[in-house]
Motif scaffolding. Sequence first.
Motif, mmCIF file in Angstrom:
data_model
loop_
_atom_site.group_PDB
_atom_site.id
_atom_site.type_symbol
_atom_site.label_atom_id
_atom_site.label_comp_id
_atom_site.label_asym_id
_atom_site.label_seq_id
_atom_site.Cartn_x
_atom_site.Cartn_y
_atom_site.Cartn_z
ATOM 1 N N THR A 1 0.857 -1.184 0.000
ATOM 2 C CA THR A 1 0.000 0.000 0.000
ATOM 3 C C THR A 1 0.891 1.231 0.000
ATOM 4 O OG1 THR A 1 -1.710 -1.156 1.255
ATOM 5 C CG2 THR A 1 -1.829 1.242 1.226
ATOM 6 N N SER B 1 -4.660 9.828 -1.254
ATOM 7 C CA SER B 1 -5.221 8.527 -1.612
ATOM 8 C C SER B 1 -4.239 7.424 -1.237
ATOM 9 C CB SER B 1 -5.514 8.444 -3.118
ATOM 10 O OG SER B 1 -6.583 9.290 -3.473
ATOM 11 N N GLY C 1 -3.307 3.530 -2.493
ATOM 12 C CA GLY C 1 -3.545 2.515 -3.505
ATOM 13 C C GLY C 1 -2.693 1.290 -3.284
ATOM 14 N N TYR D 1 -0.112 -1.593 -5.005
ATOM 15 C CA TYR D 1 0.877 -1.659 -6.077
ATOM 16 C C TYR D 1 1.677 -2.957 -5.954
ATOM 17 C CZ TYR D 1 -0.073 3.351 -6.411
ATOM 18 O OH TYR D 1 -0.692 4.566 -6.547
ATOM 19 N N PRO E 1 0.586 -0.379 -10.507
ATOM 20 C CA PRO E 1 -0.686 -0.316 -9.773
ATOM 21 C C PRO E 1 -1.576 -1.512 -10.057
ATOM 22 C CG PRO E 1 -0.666 1.254 -11.596
ATOM 23 C CD PRO E 1 0.719 0.701 -11.506
ATOM 24 N N ASN F 1 -5.632 1.445 -7.716
ATOM 25 C CA ASN F 1 -5.229 2.762 -7.227
ATOM 26 C C ASN F 1 -6.167 3.867 -7.686
ATOM 27 O OD1 ASN F 1 -4.454 2.854 -9.945
ATOM 28 N ND2 ASN F 1 -2.668 4.146 -9.518
ATOM 29 N N HIS G 1 -7.802 2.203 -0.298
ATOM 30 C CA HIS G 1 -7.907 0.787 -0.637
ATOM 31 C C HIS G 1 -7.222 -0.040 0.447
ATOM 32 C CE1 HIS G 1 -9.213 1.469 -4.872
ATOM 33 N NE2 HIS G 1 -8.568 2.607 -4.679
ATOM 34 N N ASP H 1 -10.289 -6.179 -2.418
ATOM 35 C CA ASP H 1 -9.976 -4.750 -2.360
ATOM 36 C C ASP H 1 -11.171 -4.040 -1.720
ATOM 37 O OD1 ASP H 1 -9.465 -2.057 -2.829
ATOM 38 O OD2 ASP H 1 -9.881 -2.171 -4.981
ATOM 39 N N PHE I 1 -12.680 -0.746 -0.418
ATOM 40 C CA PHE I 1 -12.344 0.616 -0.814
ATOM 41 C C PHE I 1 -13.396 1.615 -0.342
ATOM 42 C CE2 PHE I 1 -15.230 -0.922 -4.002
ATOM 43 C CZ PHE I 1 -16.004 0.174 -4.330
#
Length: 718
Positions: free
Chosen positions: A388, A395, A397, A399, A410, A413, A418, A432, A434
């Motif tokens: 993360t 934000s 995301g 990866y 990503p 993302n 997330h 995921d 989110f």
Amino acid sequence: MLAFASPGRASDCFEPLAHTRNYTLGLPAHVQPLPDGRSVLFLRSGPQDTRQHLYKYDLAGHALHELAAPDAAPEHLSVEEKARRERARMTVSGITDFAVSEDGGRVLVSEGDKLSSVSLPKGVVTPVAGSGWIAPRLSPDGQYVAVVRDHDLHVVGLAGAAAAADVQVTHNGSETLTHGLAEFAAAEELDRADGAWWSPDSRRLIVEEADNSAVERHFIADPLHPSEPPVEFRYPRAGTANAHTRFGLVDRAGGAITWIALDQAAWPYVARVIWAKQAPPTLVVLNRAQTREAVLAVDPATGRTRPLLTEIDPAWVDLTPMEGVPGRDLPAWLPDGSGFLWAAQRGAQWQLELRHADGTLDHAVTPRGFPFLALDDVDASRGSVVVTSNPERLSEGLYRVALAGGAPVPVANAPGLHHASFSAGRHDLFADSFSGADGQAGTVLRRADGEPVATLPGAAAELPRVPSVQYLRVGARQLDADIVRPFGFVPGRKYPVVLSAYAGPTVKMVQRAPRLNLENQCLADHGFIVVSLDGRGTPGRDGDFEHATKGDLIDLPLRDQISGLQALGRRVKEMDMRRVGVEGWSFGGYFTAMATIRRPDIFSAGVAGAPVVDFADYDTAYTERYLGTPQDDPAGYAESNVLTYASGLSRPLLVMHGLTDDNVYFENTMKLTQALVAAGRPYRLLLLPGTHLLPDPLLRARVNEARAAFLAEELRVR
């Protein structure tokens, strides 16, 4: 208890927020893909119901099955379990947790003080004998559960020849000597909820013993039930004794405990315990000042330890971000035991590193300039990890990065927040969960490359409208800020302003997820512009920015919040800077009291919820990290003490506090009221039934309404 008239607009928006927990009830929670790669388990309640059920979702046919439902009878929790949930910030009920065996064939279900075992794939539910169980830990093979009752650790068989067998593996537990539970400092401030850990082969355990006999006794009486005696808590105030802990290795069948050789004076805090396959048991430990951190390998036969690495920071050593989540803790050993992953702040930001088994550095896995936040998965077969990160700062995301290093790719993302969940040993499917920048929230199941394959069915009430949030960077320090305008906002019209503040360590207020602003939107709809800022002392940027408040928790945060607020006022002409209020809870309540008293030229009124007033009355592990001990730095404690400035109050201040709060004790507000009375300064006080978290929805709604009404009255909402 003071009552306040409703300001007369948007007066009913707080109740729906409270009853739906800001529209989070009904969203899938604690999502866990199973090792077969075909099914996912998760908890879910109704849209206005905190009682969670356990569900299984099959990708084939997109079928949903309820595996276990909660009891219809009300919960009756022990004092220990209530305290454990408070430390974990848990306010749901019903089935509050579950664990899955390594092969995915067994699920352990926790509901109150009762346990059940669910065998998969058939879903047969078998109650675990007995009650009064707390802090259960399922063995990796799914055959046993380690669980605490009456302050001692038991191992209960779940299957095969050992089914229903109950072996007490520790003895002589008491109210001041506990086995298998995290002590207060670890549970409250170090994000370590566990006090027992299984060996990978399910034959042995590491167990914590915590002796609280030297820890100060605090008593909380509930005024709603004056016939009941006060409840005793052992609470370590700054500068006083912590629990004395030790950690031992014991066979699941009981017998002698091999105590781990750990210098308690040098390393009083054990922050992490990890026992991975093909690797020695590993401890992450801290000195009391939290300026030194060490990773120690343990010989499981003798309990002797050897250092693998040490981290030092003159301010304080931050624990690796987002640790405390099972399966995501660091160090994370590679499957063959040849090395482990670790993370540290080598420059401005965190980096993930690969280290040899002896602790020496091999290489950095994540590149500089790419902030590491958490390790989500290690796929040694593909030679990659999922992490993360927040390159955009607002934000977070997901990866994928090669273990050998290289450019992050990503996998999820989209703007927003997330959180990834992988199953043990399986890397081609993950969940995921989110909260998006568009106001949507839920859980998407994705393949390893991020390709979505399904969305878990939710039952949350539909969000009536997405909060109207503008994100900015302001001032010379480019502080992150957000602005929430009322629906029906009229350009050119002047609105009173409310600074919604936390302004303290560990909490970032400004994130690109509008659902986090639902309460601020409701407050704004009462006729305000509501703003939040992240100044020095808050996380999410770099070490120097976060550590700037060492030795003084108020001056820099107050300076940054005011400078950021004024910069916003210059950019947003509708902000009436002659009518500014401030509000916050916990550290935010502390900041609010300080801001209202010390800067009446800026703030016309304040609402301080559950404020820390004198940090000498707050706990050791949190307070000493930032201020040292009161004995070592009395000046820093005086500078950070609301009572130092209380006689200068000249603006309206409403203080709200739960009488049975066992996090920020009510004595904080009592001391403040005494100081204000002695100085002849007027104030308002709203006494609340309940604890720090205000889990009761009606109470939470009324608190928010009282806050809005007070600010509307004092800031002259028209």
